[in-house]
Design a protein around this motif. Structure first.
Motif, short mmCIF file in Angstrom:
data_model
loop_
_atom_site.label_atom_id
_atom_site.label_comp_id
_atom_site.label_asym_id
_atom_site.label_seq_id
_atom_site.Cartn_x
_atom_site.Cartn_y
_atom_site.Cartn_z
N SER A 1 0.86 -1.18 0.00
CA SER A 1 0.00 0.00 0.00
C SER A 1 0.89 1.23 0.00
CB SER A 1 -0.95 0.02 1.20
OG SER A 1 -0.25 0.25 2.39
N ASN A 2 0.37 2.31 -0.53
CA ASN A 2 1.15 3.55 -0.50
C ASN A 2 0.90 4.27 0.82
OD1 ASN A 2 -1.30 4.99 -0.78
ND2 ASN A 2 -1.04 5.22 -3.00
N SER A 3 1.48 5.44 0.98
CA SER A 3 1.35 6.17 2.24
C SER A 3 -0.07 6.64 2.50
CB SER A 3 2.32 7.36 2.27
OG SER A 3 2.03 8.24 1.20
N ASN A 4 -0.93 6.67 1.47
CA ASN A 4 -2.33 7.03 1.63
C ASN A 4 -3.21 5.83 1.99
OD1 ASN A 4 -1.89 9.76 0.97
ND2 ASN A 4 -2.06 9.30 -1.21
N GLN B 1 2.37 -1.12 -9.97
CA GLN B 1 1.65 -0.57 -8.83
C GLN B 1 2.35 -0.84 -7.50
OE1 GLN B 1 -1.63 -2.68 -10.43
NE2 GLN B 1 -2.92 -0.86 -10.52
N SER B 2 2.82 -2.04 -7.31
CA SER B 2 3.53 -2.35 -6.05
C SER B 2 4.75 -1.46 -5.90
CB SER B 2 3.97 -3.82 -6.02
OG SER B 2 2.88 -4.68 -6.09
N TYR B 3 5.49 -1.28 -6.99
CA TYR B 3 6.72 -0.50 -6.94
C TYR B 3 6.42 0.97 -6.68
CZ TYR B 3 8.91 -4.78 -8.17
OH TYR B 3 9.33 -6.08 -8.13
N GLU B 4 5.33 1.48 -7.22
CA GLU B 4 4.91 2.85 -6.90
C GLU B 4 4.58 2.94 -5.42
OE1 GLU B 4 3.09 4.70 -10.99
OE2 GLU B 4 1.72 3.70 -9.63
N ASN C 1 5.89 3.77 0.84
CA ASN C 1 5.67 2.87 1.97
C ASN C 1 6.41 1.56 1.72
OD1 ASN C 1 4.76 1.25 4.03
ND2 ASN C 1 2.61 1.33 3.46
N PRO C 2 7.50 1.34 2.43
CA PRO C 2 8.32 0.15 2.16
C PRO C 2 7.79 -1.15 2.78
CG PRO C 2 9.30 1.40 3.92
CD PRO C 2 8.11 2.20 3.44
N LYS C 3 6.59 -1.13 3.31
CA LYS C 3 6.03 -2.35 3.93
C LYS C 3 5.38 -3.22 2.86
CE LYS C 3 6.50 -1.47 8.40
NZ LYS C 3 6.79 -2.41 9.45
N ALA C 4 5.51 -4.54 3.02
CA ALA C 4 4.92 -5.49 2.07
C ALA C 4 4.55 -6.76 2.81
CB ALA C 4 5.89 -5.79 0.94
N GLY C 5 3.60 -7.48 2.24
CA GLY C 5 3.21 -8.78 2.75
C GLY C 5 3.16 -9.78 1.62
N LEU C 6 3.49 -11.02 1.92
CA LEU C 6 3.44 -12.11 0.94
C LEU C 6 2.63 -13.26 1.51
CD1 LEU C 6 7.20 -12.14 -0.03
CD2 LEU C 6 5.36 -11.90 -1.70
#
Length: 183
Positions: free
Chosen positions: A45-48, A83-86, A91-96
């Motif tokens: 997700s982005n910062s928004n 989209q993920s890279y944007e 926001n450098p958080k991610a889930g897999l």
């Protein structure tokens, strides 16, 4: 009391196994699951708070386990939406969530990402490790995920959906996207 706390109180609290399964590293069985998984969904997700979930696939183990706290995720050519890279830019958080067809458990990993250096991609042999390829399926880039949480997830969702039922799979293979739209 928060809504979540109230739900936990009403339902009898967190299951004892669930309370201890989340680790800040890969346990050997979670590591083995990832090394044998041909499919994962990458959430960001982005910062928004605008979200994206992107499917990733390849030969089993295409997402590389660098060590018990680090994964290397290749990005092969696709629709070029990025989209993920944007999202990672703000926001450098991610889930897999990792899946193996026919297995009713999944492995979940959450953490922080950074763009992979070309040397990291070369060192770990992260190329186009796929069952099927075309002129667009080459390696574009990759991310390195530092693990904050890793754990197995129970089979209940797969059981609720009867996802791996052989007859359902055979029936779906005979259907086209057009026929799905009619239903």
């Amino acid at each position: 009391m928060s809504r979540i706390a109230a739900l936990r109180e009403t339902l009898g609290g967190m299951h004892p196994v669930a309370a201890t399964k989340v680790k800040d590293h890969l346990e050997p069985y979670v590591r083995a699951f990832i090394e044998n998984s041909p499919f994962a969904v990458l959430a960001s997700s982005n910062s928004n708070g605008d979200c994206d979930a992107s499917p990733k696939g390849g030969l089993p183990g295409f997402i590389k386990v660098i060590d018990d706290r680090t994964l290397l995720i290749p990005d092969l050519g696709g629709n070029r939406l990025f989209q993920s890279y944007e999202n990672f830019e703000s926001n450098p958080k991610a889930g897999l969530i990792f899946m193996i067809p026919g297995m009713e458990v999944t492995a979940r990993v959450n953490g922080r990402v950074r763009m992979a250096q070309e040397s990291e991609l070369e060192t770990h042999g992260n190329g186009s490790e796929v069952h099927w390829s075309d002129e667009n399926s080459g390696l574009v880039q990759g991310v390195v995920l530092s693990i904050d949480e890793a754990y197995f997830h129970c089979p209940r969702a797969f059981q609720f959906a009867n996802l791996w039922d052989a007859q359902t799979i055979a029936d779906n293979a005979q259907r086209s996207i057009k026929s799905l739209r009619k239903n």
